[in-house]
Write a protein that holds these residues in place. Structure first.
Motif, mmCIF file in Angstrom:
data_model
loop_
_atom_site.group_PDB
_atom_site.id
_atom_site.type_symbol
_atom_site.label_atom_id
_atom_site.label_comp_id
_atom_site.label_asym_id
_atom_site.label_seq_id
_atom_site.Cartn_x
_atom_site.Cartn_y
_atom_site.Cartn_z
ATOM 1 N N CYS A 197 -31.979 -34.801 54.969
ATOM 2 C CA CYS A 197 -33.562 -35.051 55.526
ATOM 3 C C CYS A 197 -34.031 -35.621 54.317
ATOM 4 O O CYS A 197 -35.356 -36.640 54.391
ATOM 5 C CB CYS A 197 -34.004 -33.895 55.884
ATOM 6 N N LEU A 241 -37.801 -40.782 58.577
ATOM 7 C CA LEU A 241 -38.471 -39.917 59.685
ATOM 8 C C LEU A 241 -39.032 -38.654 59.276
ATOM 9 O O LEU A 241 -39.351 -37.839 60.226
ATOM 10 C CB LEU A 241 -37.546 -39.852 60.966
ATOM 11 N N GLN A 242 -38.501 -38.446 58.196
ATOM 12 C CA GLN A 242 -38.970 -36.931 57.657
ATOM 13 C C GLN A 242 -40.312 -36.697 57.927
ATOM 14 O O GLN A 242 -40.518 -35.350 58.257
ATOM 15 C CB GLN A 242 -38.424 -36.713 56.144
ATOM 16 N N ARG A 295 -33.443 -33.939 67.379
ATOM 17 C CA ARG A 295 -34.135 -33.408 66.312
ATOM 18 C C ARG A 295 -35.691 -33.746 66.141
ATOM 19 O O ARG A 295 -36.498 -33.104 65.670
ATOM 20 C CB ARG A 295 -33.176 -33.537 65.065
ATOM 21 N N CYS A 329 -34.441 -39.232 54.584
ATOM 22 C CA CYS A 329 -34.776 -39.870 55.789
ATOM 23 C C CYS A 329 -35.924 -40.482 55.960
ATOM 24 O O CYS A 329 -37.100 -39.757 55.832
ATOM 25 C CB CYS A 329 -34.518 -38.707 56.709
ATOM 26 N N ILE A 364 -30.234 -37.570 66.698
ATOM 27 C CA ILE A 364 -31.475 -37.996 65.959
ATOM 28 C C ILE A 364 -32.813 -37.633 66.870
ATOM 29 O O ILE A 364 -33.703 -37.090 66.411
ATOM 30 C CB ILE A 364 -31.317 -39.517 65.495
ATOM 31 N N THR A 375 -33.315 -28.020 61.788
ATOM 32 C CA THR A 375 -32.227 -28.936 61.718
ATOM 33 C C THR A 375 -30.753 -28.375 61.901
ATOM 34 O O THR A 375 -29.848 -29.059 62.507
ATOM 35 C CB THR A 375 -32.282 -29.705 60.204
ATOM 36 N N PRO A 421 -27.954 -32.301 57.381
ATOM 37 C CA PRO A 421 -28.606 -33.515 57.418
ATOM 38 C C PRO A 421 -29.393 -34.046 56.178
ATOM 39 O O PRO A 421 -29.879 -32.784 55.596
ATOM 40 C CB PRO A 421 -29.664 -33.705 58.734
ATOM 41 N N ILE A 439 -27.175 -40.165 57.603
ATOM 42 C CA ILE A 439 -28.294 -39.291 57.013
ATOM 43 C C ILE A 439 -28.435 -38.103 58.128
ATOM 44 O O ILE A 439 -28.178 -36.899 57.582
ATOM 45 C CB ILE A 439 -29.659 -39.991 57.123
ATOM 46 N N CYS A 440 -28.712 -38.462 59.636
ATOM 47 C CA CYS A 440 -28.968 -37.412 60.417
ATOM 48 C C CYS A 440 -27.591 -36.889 60.827
ATOM 49 O O CYS A 440 -27.271 -37.087 61.946
ATOM 50 C CB CYS A 440 -29.827 -37.823 61.681
ATOM 51 N N CYS A 499 -40.545 -35.531 61.721
ATOM 52 C CA CYS A 499 -39.614 -34.972 62.416
ATOM 53 C C CYS A 499 -39.890 -33.525 62.774
ATOM 54 O O CYS A 499 -39.797 -32.879 62.036
ATOM 55 C CB CYS A 499 -38.020 -35.277 61.690
ATOM 56 N N TYR A 515 -37.371 -30.938 61.088
ATOM 57 C CA TYR A 515 -37.341 -30.993 59.887
ATOM 58 C C TYR A 515 -38.567 -29.989 59.468
ATOM 59 O O TYR A 515 -38.661 -29.158 58.739
ATOM 60 C CB TYR A 515 -37.436 -32.193 59.076
HETATM 61 S S1 SF4 Z 1 -35.798 -35.670 59.025
HETATM 62 FE FE1 SF4 Z 1 -34.956 -35.225 61.053
HETATM 63 S S2 SF4 Z 1 -34.209 -37.178 61.884
HETATM 64 FE FE2 SF4 Z 1 -34.137 -37.196 59.567
HETATM 65 S S3 SF4 Z 1 -32.319 -36.510 58.881
HETATM 66 FE FE3 SF4 Z 1 -33.709 -34.683 59.170
HETATM 67 S S4 SF4 Z 1 -33.365 -33.976 60.956
HETATM 68 FE FE4 SF4 Z 1 -32.555 -35.991 61.071
#
Ligand code: SF4
Length: 376
Positions: free
Chosen positions: A216, A221-222, A160, A219, A157, A233, A214, A208-209, A225, A228
């Motif tokens: 995304c 954190l998108q 990425r 997610c 995680i 990824t 993944p 998810i990740c 990130c 992403y």
């Molecule tokens: S947005 Fe980033 S942290 Fe989230 S699943 Fe995709 S690669 Fe992983």
């Protein structure tokens, strides 16, 4: 399990909220809440689950965890049995040093902490088999300590999220990831928050990740990130540099007599230490001669079974099984009988012992041969 959020509405979180808040918010709605080791603050139960989950999938761990906890519900019960009994319950789960370390650590906890767990991450790390991330998981879940985990999933995680373009297993990169992970912890929070945050990191990595493709779009954190946003990824985290594993070949002697097979206990150290296996020789040794000189058994060779391959972290093992008929039945190895490390068992009995997975496969391969020998 991995794709459990697919089909659900995209997660709605405040994009500008801190990393930890977003994860906690996401976990409360979409995370896992009913695994058998969740909802407890018992450090023992958390410890057992964390050790079992190392290198092993949740679905595989659940039945082992439940059997283990029923047999050894606390530190005292685990410390009171032999390591052999622990390994019998561990049989088939792999990475057997984990089982041996659990037993050693339980004995140390009884001797040094009167069966209690220290709260401190540094003290937990002194126990056999407990690394920095496992110590942090126990401290956070059981005691609400403000410390971060950094297992393989969390490394992925963060590699990425921060766009770390070095292999995370490399020492210097790992240290950087620890530093980054510590900077993301919720500030001055309570036990409940530390539990949710730690679980959120685990769940995001598992659901998810994930390693490939993944999810995304689901997610939290998108929005910021790095991988992403930069379409990285598929290439982050940087994989382990390729290394060709050495190959080792050995011969397993499957001795049959009167509907039974001979198992020999391995030395405590080395691969499959303390487990029951077939007598092992090198490919250059003569099986019949070995039986005569080392097991004091007269034997005749029946046939060879198909080779079996097994991969360890540092090498590949090829097992060449040889089926032999023992003329005498008694395990008359002088040294062996003294140490009680040779057993004649039926296949069913052998399957109940602490045996590694390849031996289990060989026993199942041998079963029809043994049955046909009995009926002849
Ligand atoms: S947005 Fe980033 S942290 Fe989230 S699943 Fe995709 S690669 Fe992983």
């Amino acid at each position: 399990m991995i794709r459990q959020t697919v089909g659900r509405p995209k997660v709605s979180v405040v994009r500008s909220a801190p990393f930890a808040s977003r994860l906690i918010q996401w976990q409360l709605v979409y995370g896992r809440h009913s695994l058998p080791w969740q909802g407890t603050r018992d450090p023992y139960a958390i410890w057992i689950s964390e050790i079992m989950l190392q290198q092993t999938q949740v679905s595989t761990v659940i039945p082992y965890y439940e059997r283990f906890m029923a047999a050894f519900p606390n530190v005292a019960s685990l410390a009171s049995v032999s390591v052999e009994e622990v390994l019998t319950l561990w049989s088939g789960l792999g990475y057997y040093s984990r089982g041996r370390n659990l037993h050693r650590a339980a004995c140390m906890l009884m001797e040094q902490y009167n069966g209690m767990f220290p709260r401190d991450v540094a003290a937990l790390q002194q126990l056999p088999g407990i690394g920095r991330s496992t110590a942090a998981a126990i401290a956070a879940f059981a005691f609400g300590e403000r410390c971060t985990i950094l297992d393989g999933n969390v490394k992925r995680i963060l590699a990425r999220y921060f766009g770390v373009n070095r292999y995370p297993g490399e020492k210097i990169t790992e240290e950087r990831l620890w530093h980054l992970a510590e900077g993301l912890l919720p500030v001055g929070e309570d036990h409940e928050t530390m539990t949710s945050y730690t679980q959120a990191l685990m769940d995001l990595g598992a659901l998810i990740c994930v390693r490939t493709q993944p999810c995304c779009q689901y997610c939290p954190l998108q929005a910021d990130c790095n991988a992403y946003q930069n379409d990285l990824t598929a290439i982050l985290p940087v994989p382990r540099p390729r290394k060709i594993l050495p190959v080792k070949e050995i011969v397993h002697l499957i001795l049959l007599n009167q509907g039974q097979v001979l198992l020999k206990k391995r030395q405590a150290s080395g691969i499959w230490g303390g487990l029951w296996c077939f007598p092992e020789i090198t490919v250059d040794q003569d099986g019949i001669d070995y039986c005569k000189k080392n097991l004091y058994l007269r034997a005749t060779k029946l046939t060879e079974l198909p080779h079996l391959k097994h991969t360890f972290t540092h090498f590949k093992l090829i097992i060449r099984p040889q089926l032999l008929q023992s003329v005498m039945h008694q395990p008359v190895c002088e040294e062996s009988s003294r140490k009680d490390d040779c057993l004649w068992l039926t296949i069913e009995e052998a399957l109940q012992q602490a045996i590694p997975a390849p031996v289990k496969k060989l026993l199942l391969m041998t079963q029809p041969v043994l049955q046909s020998c009995i009926h002849e």
